[in-house]
Design a protein around this motif. Structure first.
Motif, PDB file in Angstrom:
ATOM      1  N   GLY A 174       8.078   6.506   5.832  1.00 55.89           N
ATOM      2  CA  GLY A 174       7.523   6.994   7.093  1.00 55.89           C
ATOM      3  C   GLY A 174       6.032   7.220   6.905  1.00 55.89           C
ATOM      4  N   LYS A 175       5.572   8.416   7.227  1.00 52.81           N
ATOM      5  CA  LYS A 175       4.151   8.728   7.065  1.00 52.81           C
ATOM      6  C   LYS A 175       3.848   9.316   5.691  1.00 52.81           C
ATOM      7  N   SER A 176       4.884   9.461   4.841  1.00 58.75           N
ATOM      8  CA  SER A 176       4.685  10.088   3.527  1.00 58.75           C
ATOM      9  C   SER A 176       4.546   9.027   2.442  1.00 58.75           C
ATOM     10  N   ARG A 177       3.894   9.442   1.351  1.00 59.71           N
ATOM     11  CA  ARG A 177       3.801   8.579   0.178  1.00 59.71           C
ATOM     12  C   ARG A 177       4.721   9.145  -0.898  1.00 59.71           C
ATOM     13  N   LEU A 178       5.600   8.297  -1.406  1.00 56.21           N
ATOM     14  CA  LEU A 178       6.543   8.724  -2.434  1.00 56.21           C
ATOM     15  C   LEU A 178       6.129   8.089  -3.758  1.00 56.21           C
ATOM     16  N   THR A 179       5.985   8.907  -4.802  1.00 54.78           N
ATOM     17  CA  THR A 179       5.685   8.386  -6.132  1.00 54.78           C
ATOM     18  C   THR A 179       6.810   8.813  -7.067  1.00 54.78           C
ATOM     19  N   VAL A 180       7.421   7.839  -7.717  1.00 54.05           N
ATOM     20  CA  VAL A 180       8.510   8.127  -8.661  1.00 54.05           C
ATOM     21  C   VAL A 180       8.047   7.671 -10.038  1.00 54.05           C
TER      22      VAL A 180
ATOM     23  N   ALA B  38     -11.523  -4.773  13.307  1.00 51.09           N
ATOM     24  CA  ALA B  38     -11.315  -3.341  13.550  1.00 51.09           C
ATOM     25  C   ALA B  38     -10.296  -2.839  12.535  1.00 51.09           C
ATOM     26  N   MET B  39     -10.326  -1.537  12.247  1.00 52.67           N
ATOM     27  CA  MET B  39      -9.369  -0.964  11.288  1.00 52.67           C
ATOM     28  C   MET B  39      -8.883   0.383  11.791  1.00 52.67           C
ATOM     29  N   LYS B  40      -7.678   0.761  11.318  1.00 54.50           N
ATOM     30  CA  LYS B  40      -7.189   2.112  11.597  1.00 54.50           C
ATOM     31  C   LYS B  40      -7.834   3.062  10.599  1.00 54.50           C
ATOM     32  N   ILE B  41      -8.001   4.301  11.003  1.00 56.76           N
ATOM     33  CA  ILE B  41      -8.594   5.303  10.106  1.00 56.76           C
ATOM     34  C   ILE B  41      -7.793   5.398   8.800  1.00 56.76           C
ATOM     35  N   ASP B  42      -6.455   5.341   8.906  1.00 64.56           N
ATOM     36  CA  ASP B  42      -5.610   5.447   7.709  1.00 64.56           C
ATOM     37  C   ASP B  42      -5.839   4.282   6.746  1.00 64.56           C
ATOM     38  N   GLU B  43      -6.123   3.106   7.292  1.00 65.30           N
ATOM     39  CA  GLU B  43      -6.370   1.940   6.437  1.00 65.30           C
ATOM     40  C   GLU B  43      -7.671   2.120   5.658  1.00 65.30           C
ATOM     41  N   VAL B  44      -8.681   2.657   6.336  1.00 66.03           N
ATOM     42  CA  VAL B  44      -9.963   2.923   5.661  1.00 66.03           C
ATOM     43  C   VAL B  44      -9.752   3.996   4.587  1.00 66.03           C
ATOM     44  N   ARG B  45      -9.012   5.059   4.955  1.00 69.52           N
ATOM     45  CA  ARG B  45      -8.741   6.151   4.013  1.00 69.52           C
ATOM     46  C   ARG B  45      -8.048   5.628   2.755  1.00 69.52           C
ATOM     47  N   ASP B  46      -6.998   4.806   2.927  1.00 71.78           N
ATOM     48  CA  ASP B  46      -6.246   4.314   1.771  1.00 71.78           C
ATOM     49  C   ASP B  46      -7.127   3.515   0.815  1.00 71.78           C
ATOM     50  N   ILE B  47      -8.075   2.744   1.373  1.00 66.92           N
ATOM     51  CA  ILE B  47      -8.967   1.965   0.508  1.00 66.92           C
ATOM     52  C   ILE B  47      -9.898   2.906  -0.261  1.00 66.92           C
ATOM     53  N   PHE B  48     -10.454   3.914   0.420  1.00 67.14           N
ATOM     54  CA  PHE B  48     -11.413   4.802  -0.243  1.00 67.14           C
ATOM     55  C   PHE B  48     -10.744   5.816  -1.166  1.00 67.14           C
ATOM     56  N   LEU B  49      -9.445   6.085  -0.976  1.00 63.45           N
ATOM     57  CA  LEU B  49      -8.737   6.993  -1.891  1.00 63.45           C
ATOM     58  C   LEU B  49      -8.036   6.211  -3.006  1.00 63.45           C
ATOM     59  N   GLY B  50      -8.303   4.908  -3.077  1.00 67.79           N
ATOM     60  CA  GLY B  50      -7.736   4.116  -4.164  1.00 67.79           C
ATOM     61  C   GLY B  50      -6.252   3.840  -4.005  1.00 67.79           C
ATOM     62  N   GLN B  51      -5.722   4.013  -2.772  1.00 65.58           N
ATOM     63  CA  GLN B  51      -4.287   3.803  -2.577  1.00 65.58           C
ATOM     64  C   GLN B  51      -3.982   2.395  -2.068  1.00 65.58           C
ATOM     65  N   SER B  52      -5.025   1.671  -1.709  1.00 67.30           N
ATOM     66  CA  SER B  52      -4.837   0.287  -1.289  1.00 67.30           C
ATOM     67  C   SER B  52      -6.053  -0.504  -1.746  1.00 67.30           C
ATOM     68  N   GLY B  53      -5.840  -1.741  -2.161  1.00 65.45           N
ATOM     69  CA  GLY B  53      -6.961  -2.575  -2.604  1.00 65.45           C
ATOM     70  C   GLY B  53      -7.204  -3.724  -1.650  1.00 65.45           C
ATOM     71  N   GLU B  54      -6.643  -3.607  -0.452  1.00 65.41           N
ATOM     72  CA  GLU B  54      -6.696  -4.754   0.463  1.00 65.41           C
ATOM     73  C   GLU B  54      -7.092  -4.346   1.883  1.00 65.41           C
ATOM     74  N   PHE B  55      -7.767  -5.298   2.561  1.00 70.00           N
ATOM     75  CA  PHE B  55      -7.987  -5.153   3.998  1.00 70.00           C
ATOM     76  C   PHE B  55      -6.657  -5.431   4.707  1.00 70.00           C
ATOM     77  N   PRO B  56      -6.512  -5.005   5.986  1.00 67.00           N
ATOM     78  CA  PRO B  56      -5.245  -5.242   6.689  1.00 67.00           C
ATOM     79  C   PRO B  56      -4.778  -6.703   6.625  1.00 67.00           C
ATOM     80  N   GLY B  57      -5.675  -7.661   6.612  1.00 60.65           N
ATOM     81  CA  GLY B  57      -5.254  -9.057   6.552  1.00 60.65           C
ATOM     82  C   GLY B  57      -4.809  -9.511   5.165  1.00 60.65           C
ATOM     83  N   GLY B  58      -5.017  -8.679   4.142  1.00 64.65           N
ATOM     84  CA  GLY B  58      -4.610  -9.041   2.791  1.00 64.65           C
ATOM     85  C   GLY B  58      -5.768  -9.432   1.878  1.00 64.65           C
ATOM     86  N   ASP B  59      -6.990  -9.497   2.413  1.00 63.61           N
ATOM     87  CA  ASP B  59      -8.146  -9.824   1.562  1.00 63.61           C
ATOM     88  C   ASP B  59      -8.497  -8.641   0.661  1.00 63.61           C
ATOM     89  N   LEU B  60      -9.038  -8.955  -0.514  1.00 64.08           N
ATOM     90  CA  LEU B  60      -9.440  -7.930  -1.476  1.00 64.08           C
ATOM     91  C   LEU B  60     -10.498  -7.000  -0.870  1.00 64.08           C
TER      92      LEU B  60
END
Lengths: 415, 141
Positions: A174-180, B38-60
């Motif tokens: 959902g909106k949560s991140r799960l790390t195991v 355009a991007m969602k705020i959460d998508e930008v956040r995930d990239i800057f918090l190191g939780q995602s390494g990709e743009f929404p389309g899949g590019d690095l």
């Protein structure tokens, strides 16, 4: 042997460093190799000379009315390199006081990580052990609100790393991140148990899971393994006494009791449930933990609750913590006979089993001076359950009241 | 008479809010060749918090930070709801457990724009007033 291996790893990092730096030029200023460091300078003073305050059970000397400048002080350096898009290596060395009062750097982390995809990373080597909510970064004081994690809770599992493997599995629920994170390996540390002892857990395995959503984190952890503490001379004397032929002649259970008390390859387990609420203005942290230990090592339950309010760069905080012993505090297997050796044996057993409980009430303030420097000061009031044992304190003298205050001041920095 | 007074107050209030808003208006910027629109705020956040390494389309996607300051603080408050103190603790935890590396830091917004203009995958943020044709502004959904 191991040191040789590790110095080879460090040499590898040193050799690879310039190569990877060179690589940067081709990658248009994008970095692939990083060196960084962190440290804490600390000061602790208490208002008693009848016991000494220690930050964890691997210290034989601590602070009293004569201030101690070194028990919280530590300095660490870390090298991280990306060898490819998926393979990276991390080496972290920490220098702080150990049981032998030496400050030689120890390897806290030395692992290779392979990232299979966005969800799964496997790591192998020396890994910080994730027993508690903040245990794998317990040396990084700047990441935590207090001057140090409370010994009442974090003292229960005094092992900071394992040599082994783990997996980090991330997914979105959902909106949560799960790390195991499952892990497997072995661990070893020198502890102070009235005397220096070597504690080993082999094999060691565990699993923890954390669920994060916005400011909230909920984490549960379980770890188990086989514990061995074989080199405690006083405990071994007690075990020999219980197994003595003269005693077993009129105490048939005594020998079996020795087998029960002995800590050789016996099951130990630990469970932790933690909660964190982390808002720009406020921080709440709590953990409830349970340790089930074999033989002479006591079973304990422990918890803490911390609340901090952030006025910009200034954050005052309060912490309550408590550890209680849940296993038997005495044993009456040995018959109460008016023979000196037998009385000594009974006393020795009951002294070893006696209540290790204590509680701490702390108040402190953290001041973030810059983005890489913070200052903290904390006043703790410590109360121990059994004044002759003195809880987690060391060098407990007769007449210890069981209550004292400890004042700590630390400066955390990164470089 | 009454109406004119009321209108002036409204205009004055409007002017104040506008100047306040433009003071700390941070925009997300990428290389002009980047296909993202355009991007969602959460998508930008995930990239800057190191939780995602990709743009929404899949590019690095490679995030780049500004140094300590009002623009950076406003950016993290906007996308991650985290104060500078929280961001410090966040990265310390990841760095020193070997779980993550923070975005690399440019020395100022000019250096950041240069880095972005030379690398198609880099994503950054600057004060709206610093925008020029070396970068493309990404509207946040």
């Amino acid at each position: 042997m191991r040191h040789k291996k590790l110095s080879k790893i460090s040499a590898l990092f040193i050799l690879l460093g310039p190569l990877l730096q060179l690589n940067n030029v081709f990658a248009d200023d994008l970095q692939q190799f990083r060196l960084s460091g962190f440290g804490t300078m600390g000061f602790v003073k208490t208002n008693t000379d009848d016991a000494e305050f220690v930050p964890s059970p691997d210290y034989s000397r601590g602070a009293s009315t004569s201030p101690d400048w070194l028990i919280d002080s530590a300095i660490g350096a870390q090298a991280t390199g990306d060898f490819s898009n998926n393979l990276s290596g991390t080496l972290q060395l920490i220098s702080k006081r150990d049981l032998g009062h030496s400050y030689s750097p120890s390897t806290q982390w030395a692992f290779l990580a392979y990232r299979f995809n966005n969800h799964i990373t496997a790591r192998a080597g020396r890994l910080g052990s994730p027993y508690f909510m903040v245990s794998d970064y317990r040396n990084i004081n700047a990441a935590n609100p207090w001057v140090r994690p409370t010994i009442d809770v974090y003292g229960q599992v005094p092992f900071s790393y394992e040599d082994g493997v783990d997996l980090i599995i991330r997914s979105n629920v959902g909106k949560s991140r799960l790390t195991v994170q499952p892990f497997y390996g072995k661990s070893k540390n020198k502890l102070w148990w009235g005397a220096a002892v070597t504690a080993k857990i082999n094999p060691l395995w565990g699993l923890n899971a954390s669920l994060e959503q916005g400011p909230y984190t909920l984490r549960i952890g379980h770890a188990a393994g086989n514990l061995t503490i074989a080199d405690h001379e006083n405990l071994n004397l007690i075990l020999d006494g219980l197994r003595n032929d003269l005693l077993t002649a009129f105490c048939s259970e005594c020998s079996a009791r020795a087998d029960h008390f002995e800590v050789i390859n016996k099951n130990v387990s630990f469970q932790d449930i933690g909660f964190q609420g982390d808002w720009p203005r406020m921080l709440i942290m709590a953990e409830y933990t349970r340790r089930l230990a074999p033989g002479f090592a006591p079973d304990t339950n422990a918890w803490y609750l911390t609340g901090a309010y952030r006025f910009g760069k200034i954050s005052p905080y309060l912490t309550l913590s408590k550890v209680i012993q849940t296993s038997a505090k005495q044993d009456n297997t040995v018959p109460n006979l008016p023979i000196e050796e037998i009385q000594l044996l009974r006393d020795g057993i009951n002294q070893t089993l006696s209540d290790v409980g204590q509680q701490t009430r702390g108040i402190g303030i953290r001041w973030d001076l810059t983005e890489s420097l913070d200052f903290k000061t904390q006043l703790d009031h410590v109360s121990v359950a059994n004044t002759s044992v003195g809880g987690y304190n060391v060098d407990v003298k007769p007449g210890f009241s069981g209550h004292y205050n400890a004042l700590s001041v630390t400066l955390d920095f990164e470089f | 008479m009454h109406n004119i007074y009321q209108r002036n107050v409204i205009l004055l209030f409007f002017g104040l809010t506008c100047s306040w808003a433009s003071y700390a208006e941070v925009v997300v910027v990428v290389n002009p060749q980047n296909p993202i629109q355009a991007m969602k705020i959460d998508e930008v956040r995930d990239i800057f918090l190191g939780q995602s390494g990709e743009f929404p389309g899949g590019d690095l996607a490679i995030p780049a930070d500004l140094p300590e300051g009002a623009t950076r603080d406003a950016f993290y408050m906007k996308v991650a709801d985290k104060s500078p103190q929280q961001m410090r603790a966040y990265w310390l935890k990841l760095i020193y457990t070997g779980k993550g590396i923070p975005p690399q830091k440019s020395s100022d917004s000019a250096a950041l724009k240069k880095l972005i203009s030379k690398n198609q995958g880099v994503i950054g943020y600057i004060d709206e007033k610093e925008v020029d044709n070396s970068v493309k502004v990404i509207p946040l959904k």
